[in-house]
Design a protein around this motif. Structure first.
Motif, PDB file in Angstrom:
ATOM      1  N   ASN A   1       0.734  -1.280   0.098  1.00  0.00           N
ATOM      2  CA  ASN A   1       0.012   0.014   0.012  1.00  0.00           C
ATOM      3  C   ASN A   1       0.873   1.381  -0.181  1.00  0.00           C
ATOM      4  O   ASN A   1       0.435   2.331  -0.548  1.00  0.00           O
ATOM      5  CB  ASN A   1      -1.008   0.034   1.299  1.00  0.00           C
ATOM      6  N   THR A   2       1.918   1.089   0.607  1.00  0.00           N
ATOM      7  CA  THR A   2       2.656   2.449   0.544  1.00  0.00           C
ATOM      8  C   THR A   2       4.069   2.468  -0.047  1.00  0.00           C
ATOM      9  O   THR A   2       4.742   3.425  -0.295  1.00  0.00           O
ATOM     10  CB  THR A   2       3.412   2.627   2.141  1.00  0.00           C
ATOM     11  N   ARG A   3       4.536   1.269  -0.559  1.00  0.00           N
ATOM     12  CA  ARG A   3       5.663   1.188  -1.537  1.00  0.00           C
ATOM     13  C   ARG A   3       6.694   1.803  -0.928  1.00  0.00           C
ATOM     14  O   ARG A   3       8.022   1.917  -1.301  1.00  0.00           O
ATOM     15  CB  ARG A   3       5.454   1.933  -2.793  1.00  0.00           C
ATOM     16  N   ALA A   4       7.072   1.428   0.530  1.00  0.00           N
ATOM     17  CA  ALA A   4       7.970   1.749   1.340  1.00  0.00           C
ATOM     18  C   ALA A   4       9.146   0.678   1.099  1.00  0.00           C
ATOM     19  O   ALA A   4       8.741  -0.551   0.941  1.00  0.00           O
ATOM     20  CB  ALA A   4       7.490   1.742   2.942  1.00  0.00           C
ATOM     21  N   THR A   5      10.282   0.930   1.715  1.00  0.00           N
ATOM     22  CA  THR A   5      11.337  -0.052   1.616  1.00  0.00           C
ATOM     23  C   THR A   5      11.300  -0.633   3.032  1.00  0.00           C
ATOM     24  O   THR A   5      11.192   0.245   3.849  1.00  0.00           O
ATOM     25  CB  THR A   5      12.792   0.598   1.314  1.00  0.00           C
ATOM     26  N   VAL A   6      11.397  -1.982   3.110  1.00  0.00           N
ATOM     27  CA  VAL A   6      11.509  -2.504   4.366  1.00  0.00           C
ATOM     28  C   VAL A   6      12.660  -3.459   4.689  1.00  0.00           C
ATOM     29  O   VAL A   6      13.308  -4.248   4.108  1.00  0.00           O
ATOM     30  CB  VAL A   6      10.297  -3.544   4.442  1.00  0.00           C
ATOM     31  N   LEU A   7      13.200  -2.967   5.919  1.00  0.00           N
ATOM     32  CA  LEU A   7      14.400  -3.979   6.429  1.00  0.00           C
ATOM     33  C   LEU A   7      13.895  -4.537   7.638  1.00  0.00           C
ATOM     34  O   LEU A   7      13.455  -3.820   8.619  1.00  0.00           O
ATOM     35  CB  LEU A   7      15.692  -2.845   6.684  1.00  0.00           C
ATOM     36  N   PHE A   8      13.752  -5.863   7.604  1.00  0.00           N
ATOM     37  CA  PHE A   8      13.075  -6.758   8.588  1.00  0.00           C
ATOM     38  C   PHE A   8      14.194  -7.471   9.286  1.00  0.00           C
ATOM     39  O   PHE A   8      14.376  -8.473   8.544  1.00  0.00           O
ATOM     40  CB  PHE A   8      11.831  -7.215   7.992  1.00  0.00           C
ATOM     41  N   THR A   9      14.412  -7.273  10.496  1.00  0.00           N
ATOM     42  CA  THR A   9      15.657  -8.257  11.213  1.00  0.00           C
ATOM     43  C   THR A   9      14.868  -9.373  11.850  1.00  0.00           C
ATOM     44  O   THR A   9      13.710  -9.187  12.271  1.00  0.00           O
ATOM     45  CB  THR A   9      16.560  -7.591  12.247  1.00  0.00           C
ATOM     46  N   ALA A  10      15.371 -10.398  11.633  1.00  0.00           N
ATOM     47  CA  ALA A  10      14.531 -11.869  12.255  1.00  0.00           C
ATOM     48  C   ALA A  10      15.849 -12.838  12.433  1.00  0.00           C
ATOM     49  O   ALA A  10      16.940 -12.711  12.176  1.00  0.00           O
ATOM     50  CB  ALA A  10      13.701 -12.426  11.217  1.00  0.00           C
ATOM     51  N   HIS A  11      15.558 -13.851  13.389  1.00  0.00           N
ATOM     52  CA  HIS A  11      16.423 -14.831  13.712  1.00  0.00           C
ATOM     53  C   HIS A  11      16.207 -15.988  12.703  1.00  0.00           C
ATOM     54  O   HIS A  11      17.314 -16.703  12.660  1.00  0.00           O
ATOM     55  CB  HIS A  11      16.050 -15.292  15.191  1.00  0.00           C
ATOM     56  N   GLU A  12      15.012 -16.179  12.051  1.00  0.00           N
ATOM     57  CA  GLU A  12      14.739 -17.310  11.396  1.00  0.00           C
ATOM     58  C   GLU A  12      14.250 -16.765   9.990  1.00  0.00           C
ATOM     59  O   GLU A  12      13.487 -15.931   9.850  1.00  0.00           O
ATOM     60  CB  GLU A  12      13.653 -17.981  12.136  1.00  0.00           C
ATOM     61  N   LEU A  13      14.780 -17.451   9.076  1.00  0.00           N
ATOM     62  CA  LEU A  13      14.453 -16.997   7.657  1.00  0.00           C
ATOM     63  C   LEU A  13      13.081 -17.598   7.354  1.00  0.00           C
ATOM     64  O   LEU A  13      12.381 -17.085   6.533  1.00  0.00           O
ATOM     65  CB  LEU A  13      15.487 -17.735   6.790  1.00  0.00           C
ATOM     66  N   ASN A  14      12.881 -18.926   7.722  1.00  0.00           N
ATOM     67  CA  ASN A  14      11.437 -19.657   7.030  1.00  0.00           C
ATOM     68  C   ASN A  14      10.326 -18.774   7.072  1.00  0.00           C
ATOM     69  O   ASN A  14       9.496 -18.705   6.216  1.00  0.00           O
ATOM     70  CB  ASN A  14      11.319 -20.951   7.774  1.00  0.00           C
ATOM     71  N   PRO A  15      10.001 -18.066   8.114  1.00  0.00           N
ATOM     72  CA  PRO A  15       8.568 -17.211   8.233  1.00  0.00           C
ATOM     73  C   PRO A  15       8.770 -16.200   6.694  1.00  0.00           C
ATOM     74  O   PRO A  15       7.529 -15.865   6.643  1.00  0.00           O
ATOM     75  CB  PRO A  15       8.607 -16.716   9.579  1.00  0.00           C
ATOM     76  N   LEU A  16       9.686 -15.711   6.726  1.00  0.00           N
ATOM     77  CA  LEU A  16       9.824 -14.618   5.591  1.00  0.00           C
ATOM     78  C   LEU A  16       9.985 -15.063   4.298  1.00  0.00           C
ATOM     79  O   LEU A  16       9.728 -14.125   3.531  1.00  0.00           O
ATOM     80  CB  LEU A  16      10.988 -13.729   6.080  1.00  0.00           C
ATOM     81  N   LEU A  17       9.945 -16.460   4.035  1.00  0.00           N
ATOM     82  CA  LEU A  17      10.248 -16.810   2.738  1.00  0.00           C
ATOM     83  C   LEU A  17       9.361 -16.253   1.709  1.00  0.00           C
ATOM     84  O   LEU A  17       9.829 -15.988   0.586  1.00  0.00           O
ATOM     85  CB  LEU A  17      10.422 -18.378   2.710  1.00  0.00           C
ATOM     86  N   GLY A  18       8.106 -16.164   2.033  1.00  0.00           N
ATOM     87  CA  GLY A  18       7.171 -15.794   0.941  1.00  0.00           C
ATOM     88  C   GLY A  18       7.000 -14.248   0.622  1.00  0.00           C
ATOM     89  O   GLY A  18       6.424 -13.738  -0.174  1.00  0.00           O
ATOM     90  N   ALA A  19       7.711 -13.547   1.712  1.00  0.00           N
ATOM     91  CA  ALA A  19       7.523 -12.265   1.581  1.00  0.00           C
ATOM     92  C   ALA A  19       8.799 -11.272   1.282  1.00  0.00           C
ATOM     93  O   ALA A  19       8.482 -10.264   0.682  1.00  0.00           O
ATOM     94  CB  ALA A  19       7.222 -11.697   3.084  1.00  0.00           C
ATOM     95  N   LEU A  20       9.963 -11.737   1.365  1.00  0.00           N
ATOM     96  CA  LEU A  20      11.200 -11.149   1.207  1.00  0.00           C
ATOM     97  C   LEU A  20      11.482 -11.095  -0.335  1.00  0.00           C
ATOM     98  O   LEU A  20      11.387 -11.839  -1.008  1.00  0.00           O
ATOM     99  CB  LEU A  20      12.197 -11.505   2.090  1.00  0.00           C
ATOM    100  N   ASP A  21      12.197  -9.958  -0.772  1.00  0.00           N
ATOM    101  CA  ASP A  21      12.760  -9.957  -2.015  1.00  0.00           C
ATOM    102  C   ASP A  21      14.042 -10.385  -1.998  1.00  0.00           C
ATOM    103  O   ASP A  21      14.339 -11.225  -3.061  1.00  0.00           O
ATOM    104  CB  ASP A  21      12.928  -8.347  -2.644  1.00  0.00           C
ATOM    105  N   ARG A  22      14.829 -10.154  -1.103  1.00  0.00           N
ATOM    106  CA  ARG A  22      16.210 -10.728  -0.857  1.00  0.00           C
ATOM    107  C   ARG A  22      16.607 -10.661   0.636  1.00  0.00           C
ATOM    108  O   ARG A  22      15.817 -10.215   1.486  1.00  0.00           O
ATOM    109  CB  ARG A  22      17.222  -9.535  -1.545  1.00  0.00           C
ATOM    110  N   VAL A  23      17.407 -11.205   0.891  1.00  0.00           N
ATOM    111  CA  VAL A  23      18.183 -11.592   2.119  1.00  0.00           C
ATOM    112  C   VAL A  23      19.448 -10.850   2.510  1.00  0.00           C
ATOM    113  O   VAL A  23      20.425 -10.894   1.465  1.00  0.00           O
ATOM    114  CB  VAL A  23      18.044 -12.810   2.389  1.00  0.00           C
ATOM    115  N   LEU A  24      19.670 -10.195   3.448  1.00  0.00           N
ATOM    116  CA  LEU A  24      20.963  -9.657   3.959  1.00  0.00           C
ATOM    117  C   LEU A  24      21.128 -10.365   5.296  1.00  0.00           C
ATOM    118  O   LEU A  24      20.887 -10.354   6.259  1.00  0.00           O
ATOM    119  CB  LEU A  24      20.707  -8.252   4.186  1.00  0.00           C
ATOM    120  N   TYR A  25      22.519 -11.099   5.003  1.00  0.00           N
ATOM    121  CA  TYR A  25      23.099 -12.305   5.997  1.00  0.00           C
ATOM    122  C   TYR A  25      24.238 -11.494   6.597  1.00  0.00           C
ATOM    123  O   TYR A  25      25.008 -11.428   6.047  1.00  0.00           O
ATOM    124  CB  TYR A  25      23.045 -13.377   5.454  1.00  0.00           C
TER     125      TYR A  25
END
Length: 272
Positions: free
Chosen positions: A184-208
């Motif tokens: 809705n906002t077209r914002a850029t999102v940086l989303f820190t997490a401990h686990e990759l799997n919950p994010l798999l369907g949402a993220l464009d790229r991963v920064l490890y």
């Protein structure tokens, strides 16, 4: 030019550098999952993007401008999100408090009221506006905290461990909500997490992040045994099964182990 440019940056919140000579570019509108072991520098990187931690070396630009504290183009949801017990505020007043402190606007200012209403609407929390904070579940409070971060329609959302202490169902609800907000906002999102799997369907790229270094790319590019072994400084195995990705060392799931050490605040397993 990329929306976020990190150019040969070294970050040292204390005496020792946490991230050393990292360079990366993030495009406008990307959803980036920021992962890595405890102490790898996830929160440190967000603080540098907020302009509250100056790089020891190198430079960072956001939207072509050097980072600076108090940038209203950035919405931030910190990792420490405890709300004092007995705080006698409605949901609307709680979000408005952030508008007042962040923008220097008064409680009754029309622009402030409209901004608060818009942020509540974005996170589908308009129904919580008149509810006392003390009666809300952890999940409902989290919506209000996200609404605070969305005040002023920021172009960049920095979300520090929004999934911490949530059960898998609540994790999915939060990720779905943030994905909708981003669309809705077209914002850029940086989303820190401990686990990759919950994010798999949402993220464009991963920064490890790990071992002072950073790897940015698609899941298939970054979540590999060679890349992660270099970042962890240890022999890492990556196992893909049933649509999930597991990062293993010596037979143990590293991400799951890190997640299990987090403490529940007693609220977040409930709610809508």
């Amino acid at each position: 030019m990329s929306f976020i440019v990190v150019d040969h940056v070294t970050l040292a919140p204390g005496r020792d550098a946490v991230l050393r000579d990292i360079s990366l570019q993030i495009e406008a509108g990307e959803f980036i999952g920021v992962l890595g072991p405890n102490g790898a520098g996830k929160t440190t990187l967000l603080r540098a993007l907020l302009g509250v931690l100056a790089p020891r070396a190198g430079g960072i630009t956001i939207g072509g401008q050097s980072v600076r504290p108090g940038n209203t183009d950035i919405g931030y949801m910190p990792q420490t999100r405890s709300i004092p017990p007995g705080l006698k505020l409605s949901g609307r007043a709680f979000v408005a408090a952030a508008a007042r402190s962040g923008w220097g606007l008064g409680w009754g200012d029309k622009a402030s009221r409209m901004a608060v209403a818009a942020a509540l609407d974005l996170v589908e929390a308009s129904a919580l506006a008149d509810e006392p904070l003390s009666t809300l579940s952890g999940g409902q409070r989290q919506r209000l905290l996200l609404a605070q971060a969305l005040l002023g329609a920021p172009r960049l959302l920095l979300l520090d461990e929004p999934l911490i202490s949530l059960d898998p169902t609540r994790q999915k609800t939060v990720i779905d909500l943030i994905s909708r907000v981003q669309r809705n906002t077209r914002a850029t999102v940086l989303f820190t997490a401990h686990e990759l799997n919950p994010l798999l369907g949402a993220l464009d790229r991963v920064l490890y992040l790990g071992n002072g270094s950073a790897a940015l790319g698609t899941v298939d590019e970054v979540i590999t045994a060679p890349v992660l072994s270099a970042l962890y400084g240890a022999e890492i195995e990556v196992v893909r099964a049933g649509g999930h990705v597991f990062v293993m060392a010596g037979g143990a799931d590293l991400e799951r182990g890190a997640h299990d050490h987090e403490h529940d605040d007693g609220h977040d397993h409930h709610g809508h």
